[in-house]
Design an enzyme around this catalytic site. Structure first.
Site, PDB file in Angstrom:
ATOM      1  N   TYR A  27      23.022  -5.897  18.136  1.00 17.76           N
ATOM      2  CA  TYR A  27      22.456  -6.133  16.800  1.00 17.76           C
ATOM      3  C   TYR A  27      22.914  -7.471  16.218  1.00 17.76           C
ATOM      4  CZ  TYR A  27      21.731  -5.467  11.757  1.00 17.76           C
ATOM      5  OH  TYR A  27      21.370  -5.618  10.441  1.00 17.76           O
ATOM      6  N   SER A  63      21.718 -11.178   8.542  1.00 17.33           N
ATOM      7  CA  SER A  63      22.791 -10.271   8.123  1.00 17.33           C
ATOM      8  C   SER A  63      24.109 -11.029   8.063  1.00 17.33           C
ATOM      9  CB  SER A  63      22.928  -9.135   9.138  1.00 17.33           C
ATOM     10  OG  SER A  63      24.093  -8.386   8.898  1.00 17.33           O
TER      11      SER A  63
HETATM   12  P1  NAD Z   1      15.904   0.772   6.622  1.00 19.02           P
HETATM   13  O1  NAD Z   1      16.186   1.796   7.646  1.00 19.02           O
HETATM   14  O2  NAD Z   1      15.496   1.222   5.287  1.00 19.02           O
HETATM   15  O3  NAD Z   1      14.826  -0.255   7.128  1.00 19.02           O
HETATM   16  C1  NAD Z   1      14.640  -0.602   8.466  1.00 19.02           C
HETATM   17  C2  NAD Z   1      13.188  -0.376   8.788  1.00 19.02           C
HETATM   18  O4  NAD Z   1      12.897  -0.953  10.060  1.00 19.02           O
HETATM   19  C3  NAD Z   1      12.797   1.078   8.896  1.00 19.02           C
HETATM   20  O5  NAD Z   1      12.392   1.614   7.658  1.00 19.02           O
HETATM   21  C4  NAD Z   1      11.632   1.029   9.885  1.00 19.02           C
HETATM   22  O6  NAD Z   1      10.414   1.117   9.188  1.00 19.02           O
HETATM   23  C5  NAD Z   1      11.730  -0.348  10.502  1.00 19.02           C
HETATM   24  N1  NAD Z   1      11.704  -0.283  11.966  1.00 19.02           N
HETATM   25  C6  NAD Z   1      12.738  -0.033  12.809  1.00 19.02           C
HETATM   26  N2  NAD Z   1      12.291  -0.053  14.067  1.00 19.02           N
HETATM   27  C7  NAD Z   1      10.955  -0.326  14.029  1.00 19.02           C
HETATM   28  C8  NAD Z   1       9.945  -0.487  14.998  1.00 19.02           C
HETATM   29  N3  NAD Z   1      10.210  -0.393  16.316  1.00 19.02           N
HETATM   30  N4  NAD Z   1       8.690  -0.744  14.579  1.00 19.02           N
HETATM   31  C9  NAD Z   1       8.404  -0.840  13.266  1.00 19.02           C
HETATM   32  N5  NAD Z   1       9.330  -0.722  12.292  1.00 19.02           N
HETATM   33  C10 NAD Z   1      10.586  -0.469  12.688  1.00 19.02           C
HETATM   34  O7  NAD Z   1      17.236  -0.106   6.546  1.00 19.02           O
HETATM   35  P2  NAD Z   1      17.573  -1.487   5.818  1.00 19.02           P
HETATM   36  O8  NAD Z   1      19.037  -1.549   5.858  1.00 19.02           O
HETATM   37  O9  NAD Z   1      16.848  -1.651   4.568  1.00 19.02           O
HETATM   38  O10 NAD Z   1      17.068  -2.555   6.876  1.00 19.02           O
HETATM   39  C11 NAD Z   1      16.222  -3.618   6.537  1.00 19.02           C
HETATM   40  C12 NAD Z   1      16.720  -4.903   7.186  1.00 19.02           C
HETATM   41  O11 NAD Z   1      17.953  -5.275   6.606  1.00 19.02           O
HETATM   42  C13 NAD Z   1      16.964  -4.804   8.684  1.00 19.02           C
HETATM   43  O12 NAD Z   1      16.476  -5.974   9.317  1.00 19.02           O
HETATM   44  C14 NAD Z   1      18.474  -4.784   8.774  1.00 19.02           C
HETATM   45  O13 NAD Z   1      18.925  -5.311  10.005  1.00 19.02           O
HETATM   46  C15 NAD Z   1      18.832  -5.669   7.613  1.00 19.02           C
HETATM   47  N6  NAD Z   1      20.206  -5.518   7.134  1.00 19.02           N
HETATM   48  C16 NAD Z   1      20.635  -4.344   6.630  1.00 19.02           C
HETATM   49  C17 NAD Z   1      21.944  -4.231   6.200  1.00 19.02           C
HETATM   50  C18 NAD Z   1      22.465  -2.961   5.624  1.00 19.02           C
HETATM   51  O14 NAD Z   1      23.682  -2.844   5.421  1.00 19.02           O
HETATM   52  N7  NAD Z   1      21.666  -1.972   5.321  1.00 19.02           N
HETATM   53  C19 NAD Z   1      22.807  -5.318   6.305  1.00 19.02           C
HETATM   54  C20 NAD Z   1      22.334  -6.505   6.831  1.00 19.02           C
HETATM   55  C21 NAD Z   1      21.016  -6.602   7.257  1.00 19.02           C
END
Ligand code: NAD
Ligand code: MG
Length: 295
Positions: A197, A184
């Site tokens: 985080y 991230s």
């Molecule tokens: P999202 O909520 O769509 O995806 C996160 C997913 O993590 C969930 O759908 C869930 O299935 C899974 N998850 C969480 N806890 C879990 C567990 N204990 N066991 C199994 N699965 C679990 O959100 P997103 O933003 O698409 O996140 C995807 C990745 O992107 C993450 O690693 C997040 O840290 C990273 N990210 C997101 C952003 C943002 O702004 N959305 C920014 C930087 C990084």
């Protein structure tokens, strides 16, 4: 004609909204764009087998859809409560004539991580791509309110599961395989309310760089994607204080491109890193941040 990146996707005020984590994409307004109608494949991953964690929604869903449209069979992992989102992804993968395997379960268990990899490997008939996208983010403004329970859960989900899943997968991966982790912008410029985080995302980046060096002699590439603020369930289920949702991606610090990103804007990077076109790319961090610096 060229498109203006400031206006290419939603750039207004988001309606304030909250769901219990992990949240359902189905219930978000506006719906995130994971490429459901727009991503077009061109055979970049023909015949490959991919396991995508967090593949039900957000960035993982965008990767899963793109992988299927590029010709891969795809297994996705998610939490059991996310079944309705996962069913939609299954349907989209199958519409491409590819195999979809649904593997619900909690990545905080080492035993489950092992079972997930075994099931993906046996159902798909091998593994070439490991896209580790699942993650947990809960904003807490004061360290005095940050519980040990949350610190453990964030590290177990974001960091420990990485070691467990990669260890389980290595015996099944051969030369040409690609592992993609998800860090991230928080690894580079951590927010004061994401003490747990942001630290996990720094760790993921470091793990990726070190493991790339270890796996290189086996012909296995390991890279990471660093998203900026992307419109996904993670953000409206406690990833941000609810009051920050309307200006998400436009607030503090401001994103140079003045809007939140959509998951589909990450698709090409997950595809590239998974594909044979990235044959000379390992140990790298690819940023998609709306211009927020990652160096
Ligand atoms: P999202 O909520 O769509 O995806 C996160 C997913 O993590 C969930 O759908 C869930 O299935 C899974 N998850 C969480 N806890 C879990 C567990 N204990 N066991 C199994 N699965 C679990 O959100 P997103 O933003 O698409 O996140 C995807 C990745 O992107 C993450 O690693 C997040 O840290 C990273 N990210 C997101 C952003 C943002 O702004 N959305 C920014 C930087 C990084
Ligand atoms: Mg989800």
């Amino acid at each position: 004609m060229a498109k203006n990146p400031l206006e290419q996707y939603f750039n207004g005020e988001f309606p304030e909204q909250y769901q219990e984590p992990p949240g359902l994409q189905k219930e978000m307004s506006p719906l995130p764009d994971c490429g459901e109608t727009s991503y077009k494949g061109s055979g970049k991953l023909t015949g490959k087998k991919a396991l995508v964690t967090g593949g039900d929604s957000g960035i993982g869903r965008a990767a899963a859809i793109a992988y299927a449209r590029e010709g891969a069979d795809v297994a996705i992992n998610y939490l059991p409560v996310e079944q309705p989102d996962a069913e939609e992804v299954k349907e989209l993968i199958e519409k491409e004539g590819r195999k979809a395997v649904l593997i619900p379960g909690d990545l905080r268990s080492e035993e489950f991580c092992q079972e997930m990899v075994e099931e993906a490997n046996s159902e798909l008939g091998g593994l070439d791509i490991l896209a580790l996208v699942a993650g947990k983010q809960q904003a807490v403004e004061d360290i005095m309110d940050l519980s040990t329970e949350q610190i453990k859960a964030t590290f177990e989900t974001n960091v420990f599961s990485l070691y467990w899943t990669v260890k389980a997968a290595m015996p099944h991966l051969s030369a040409g395989a690609s592992i993609i982790t998800t860090t991230s912008v928080e690894a580079f410029n951590p927010s004061p309310m994401l003490l747990d985080y942001a630290a996990t995302k720094g760790t993921i980046m470091n793990f990726t760089k070190a493991f790339a060096k270890q796996a290189a002699s086996k012909g296995i590439r390991v890279n990471s994607v660093a998203p900026g603020p992307i419109w996904t369930p993670l953000q409206i289920s406690g990833g941000q204080p609810t009051a920050n949702i309307p200006n998400f991606g436009q607030g503090t610090p401001p994103t140079p491109l003045q809007r939140a990103g959509q998951p589909v804007e990450l698709s090409d990077v997950y595809v590239f890193l998974a594909s044979d076109s990235a044959s000379y790319v390992t140990g790298q961090i690819y940023s998609v941040t709306g211009g927020m610096p990652t160096a």
